[in-house]
Design a protein around this motif. Structure first.
Motif, PDB file in Angstrom:
ATOM      1  N   MET A 196      32.198  28.342  50.749  1.00 36.26           N
ATOM      2  CA  MET A 196      31.778  26.953  50.841  1.00 36.26           C
ATOM      3  C   MET A 196      32.392  26.116  49.725  1.00 36.26           C
ATOM      4  SD  MET A 196      30.098  26.838  53.585  1.00 36.26           S
ATOM      5  CE  MET A 196      29.482  25.157  53.465  1.00 36.26           C
ATOM      6  N   THR A 197      32.487  26.699  48.524  1.00 35.04           N
ATOM      7  CA  THR A 197      33.052  25.993  47.372  1.00 35.04           C
ATOM      8  C   THR A 197      34.003  26.916  46.624  1.00 35.04           C
ATOM      9  OG1 THR A 197      31.295  26.690  45.863  1.00 35.04           O
ATOM     10  CG2 THR A 197      30.931  24.641  47.098  1.00 35.04           C
ATOM     11  N   GLU A 198      34.805  26.338  45.763  1.00 32.15           N
ATOM     12  CA  GLU A 198      35.723  27.138  44.949  1.00 32.15           C
ATOM     13  C   GLU A 198      34.951  28.056  44.008  1.00 32.15           C
ATOM     14  OE1 GLU A 198      38.575  24.136  43.327  1.00 32.15           O
ATOM     15  OE2 GLU A 198      37.787  23.027  45.053  1.00 32.15           O
ATOM     16  N   ASP A 199      33.842  27.564  43.463  1.00 33.34           N
ATOM     17  CA  ASP A 199      33.030  28.370  42.552  1.00 33.34           C
ATOM     18  C   ASP A 199      32.316  29.505  43.275  1.00 33.34           C
ATOM     19  OD1 ASP A 199      33.787  26.768  40.459  1.00 33.34           O
ATOM     20  OD2 ASP A 199      31.972  25.518  40.506  1.00 33.34           O
ATOM     21  N   GLY A 200      32.263  29.425  44.598  1.00 34.19           N
ATOM     22  CA  GLY A 200      31.561  30.445  45.369  1.00 34.19           C
ATOM     23  C   GLY A 200      32.388  31.679  45.658  1.00 34.19           C
ATOM     24  N   ILE A 201      33.635  31.705  45.211  1.00 34.24           N
ATOM     25  CA  ILE A 201      34.491  32.872  45.433  1.00 34.24           C
ATOM     26  C   ILE A 201      34.050  33.989  44.489  1.00 34.24           C
ATOM     27  CG2 ILE A 201      36.839  33.774  45.394  1.00 34.24           C
ATOM     28  CD1 ILE A 201      37.833  30.942  45.909  1.00 34.24           C
ATOM     29  N   VAL A 202      33.427  35.007  45.031  1.00 40.38           N
ATOM     30  CA  VAL A 202      32.933  36.123  44.222  1.00 40.38           C
ATOM     31  C   VAL A 202      34.106  37.024  43.837  1.00 40.38           C
ATOM     32  CG1 VAL A 202      31.287  38.038  44.134  1.00 40.38           C
ATOM     33  CG2 VAL A 202      30.768  35.994  45.494  1.00 40.38           C
ATOM     34  N   TYR A 203      34.112  37.487  42.598  1.00 39.75           N
ATOM     35  CA  TYR A 203      35.188  38.332  42.060  1.00 39.75           C
ATOM     36  C   TYR A 203      36.527  37.587  42.024  1.00 39.75           C
ATOM     37  CZ  TYR A 203      32.077  42.395  42.694  1.00 39.75           C
ATOM     38  OH  TYR A 203      31.037  43.288  42.640  1.00 39.75           O
ATOM     39  N   ARG A 204      36.501  36.289  41.841  1.00 39.04           N
ATOM     40  CA  ARG A 204      37.734  35.499  41.920  1.00 39.04           C
ATOM     41  C   ARG A 204      38.785  35.957  40.911  1.00 39.04           C
ATOM     42  NH1 ARG A 204      38.220  28.862  42.021  1.00 39.04           N
ATOM     43  NH2 ARG A 204      40.483  28.785  42.370  1.00 39.04           N
ATOM     44  N   GLU A 205      38.386  36.162  39.657  1.00 37.49           N
ATOM     45  CA  GLU A 205      39.358  36.577  38.640  1.00 37.49           C
ATOM     46  C   GLU A 205      39.929  37.948  38.957  1.00 37.49           C
ATOM     47  OE1 GLU A 205      37.667  36.290  34.782  1.00 37.49           O
ATOM     48  OE2 GLU A 205      37.466  34.098  34.843  1.00 37.49           O
ATOM     49  N   GLU A 206      39.081  38.850  39.438  1.00 39.83           N
ATOM     50  CA  GLU A 206      39.568  40.182  39.800  1.00 39.83           C
ATOM     51  C   GLU A 206      40.562  40.103  40.947  1.00 39.83           C
ATOM     52  OE1 GLU A 206      37.070  43.537  40.401  1.00 39.83           O
ATOM     53  OE2 GLU A 206      35.623  42.912  38.880  1.00 39.83           O
ATOM     54  N   LEU A 207      40.268  39.290  41.946  1.00 36.54           N
ATOM     55  CA  LEU A 207      41.165  39.174  43.093  1.00 36.54           C
ATOM     56  C   LEU A 207      42.533  38.663  42.659  1.00 36.54           C
ATOM     57  CD1 LEU A 207      38.719  37.689  45.756  1.00 36.54           C
ATOM     58  CD2 LEU A 207      39.510  40.051  45.556  1.00 36.54           C
ATOM     59  N   ASP A 208      42.546  37.688  41.754  1.00 39.50           N
ATOM     60  CA  ASP A 208      43.817  37.188  41.233  1.00 39.50           C
ATOM     61  C   ASP A 208      44.567  38.302  40.502  1.00 39.50           C
ATOM     62  OD1 ASP A 208      43.281  34.675  42.231  1.00 39.50           O
ATOM     63  OD2 ASP A 208      42.499  33.886  40.339  1.00 39.50           O
ATOM     64  N   GLU A 209      43.821  39.126  39.795  1.00 44.42           N
ATOM     65  CA  GLU A 209      44.423  40.236  39.054  1.00 44.42           C
ATOM     66  C   GLU A 209      45.018  41.271  40.005  1.00 44.42           C
ATOM     67  OE1 GLU A 209      42.670  43.887  36.366  1.00 44.42           O
ATOM     68  OE2 GLU A 209      41.827  41.889  36.044  1.00 44.42           O
ATOM     69  N   TYR A 210      44.328  41.536  41.117  1.00 45.30           N
ATOM     70  CA  TYR A 210      44.806  42.545  42.061  1.00 45.30           C
ATOM     71  C   TYR A 210      46.123  42.137  42.716  1.00 45.30           C
ATOM     72  CZ  TYR A 210      40.097  44.513  41.676  1.00 45.30           C
ATOM     73  OH  TYR A 210      38.924  45.049  41.210  1.00 45.30           O
ATOM     74  N   VAL A 211      46.350  40.837  42.866  1.00 48.57           N
ATOM     75  CA  VAL A 211      47.613  40.377  43.454  1.00 48.57           C
ATOM     76  C   VAL A 211      48.796  40.886  42.635  1.00 48.57           C
ATOM     77  CG1 VAL A 211      49.022  38.344  43.954  1.00 48.57           C
ATOM     78  CG2 VAL A 211      46.597  38.354  44.563  1.00 48.57           C
ATOM     79  N   GLY A 212      48.608  40.968  41.325  1.00 47.56           N
ATOM     80  CA  GLY A 212      49.675  41.461  40.463  1.00 47.56           C
ATOM     81  C   GLY A 212      49.748  42.971  40.385  1.00 47.56           C
ATOM     82  N   LYS A 213      48.685  43.652  40.818  1.00 51.95           N
ATOM     83  CA  LYS A 213      48.633  45.106  40.693  1.00 51.95           C
ATOM     84  C   LYS A 213      48.872  45.849  42.008  1.00 51.95           C
ATOM     85  CE  LYS A 213      45.552  45.543  36.687  1.00 51.95           C
ATOM     86  NZ  LYS A 213      44.276  46.129  36.193  1.00 51.95           N
ATOM     87  N   ILE A 214      48.576  45.198  43.130  1.00 52.70           N
ATOM     88  CA  ILE A 214      48.673  45.866  44.428  1.00 52.70           C
ATOM     89  C   ILE A 214      49.868  45.305  45.185  1.00 52.70           C
ATOM     90  CG2 ILE A 214      47.503  46.335  46.612  1.00 52.70           C
ATOM     91  CD1 ILE A 214      44.844  45.920  45.131  1.00 52.70           C
TER      92      ILE A 214
END
Length: 241
Positions: free
Chosen positions: A147-165
């Motif tokens: 619903m909102t940008e702040d509502g993205i759960v694990y947002r920082e982790e997901l950004d990190e996974y883009v660089g790792k996976i």
């Protein structure tokens, strides 16, 4: 492994955004599971024991059990939120066949809100293991509705996974974006999938979330004529409880 029942202890609680929290519990060495599976947890409450099912949001590579949930104000969620560190609970699991397909060349995850939990488990496992066993060149695309940008759960982790996976893209779709949002707005649609995927019919789809979201994604699958054999569904039937 076959399901087992054991006593676990609440280790800590962590906020994951407005109205969302993770709860970490101790995990015995003999308990093992696969990313994407779920478990049952029974907790104490003033009205007696209460039981609920949750997807593992933790990875098999982590040394604890983690559930992540919206605090909806239901009797169970209120009792869960009130648990003190150190309290004992009963866990039964693992269950489920919502598992990662290492041999599929293209996978698209369609999720929303707290439905990210089993996907987070899979992605964390892939990041921790270096993707061992994945078919060469496998593409992974995560469409995450919020619903909102702040509502993205694990947002920082997901950004990190883009660089790792290798081969992973994360595409948030925000229903009520701010003026500075530059990504997709509204809800996940067939048009968005067609714009982001080179050939939507060549993907295996993982759909996970509350029943209304799952129903909406199924309609998109029908509109795109995706074969049933290319669709994996995990519905959060107890979402509001």
């Amino acid at each position: 492994m076959a399901p087992m029942i054991f006593t676990s202890t609440l280790l800590e609680k962590m906020a994951r955004g407005t109205g969302t929290a993770s709860f970490r519990f101790s995990r015995p060495q003999e308990y093992s599971f696969q990313a994407g599976q779920f478990f049952l947890i029974t907790i104490p409450s003033p009205d007696g024991p209460l039981t609920h099912q949750f997807s593992h949001s933790d990875s098999p590579t982590e040394g604890h059990i983690e559930l992540t949930t919206r605090l909806t104000g239901s009797p169970f969620k209120n009792a869960l939120d009130a648990l003190p560190a150190g309290v004992e609970v009963e866990v039964e699991g693992p269950f489920g066949v919502f598992l990662f397909k290492y041999a599929e060349p293209r996978i698209a995850f369609l999720t929303g809100g707290i439905g990210i939990t089993p996907i987070r488990s899979m992605l964390r496992y892939l990041a921790d293991t270096g993707g061992t066993g994945r078919i060469e060149g496998q593409e992974l695309v995560l469409f995450y509705g919020s619903m909102t940008e702040d509502g993205i759960v694990y947002r920082e982790e997901l950004d990190e996974y883009v660089g790792k996976i290798q081969g992973l893209r994360v595409i948030p779709v925000i229903a009520n974006p701010t003026e500075t949002w530059t990504g997709h707005g509204g809800f996940i649609t067939a048009d968005i999938l067609s714009a982001e995927l080179s050939d939507p019919l060549s993907y295996t789809y993982y759909i996970v979330g509350p029943p209304p979201m799952v129903a909406a994604m199924q309609k998109i699958m029908e509109a795109l004529a995706v074969p049933a054999g290319q669709i994996m569904i995990e519905g959060f039937a107890g979402y509001v409880t």
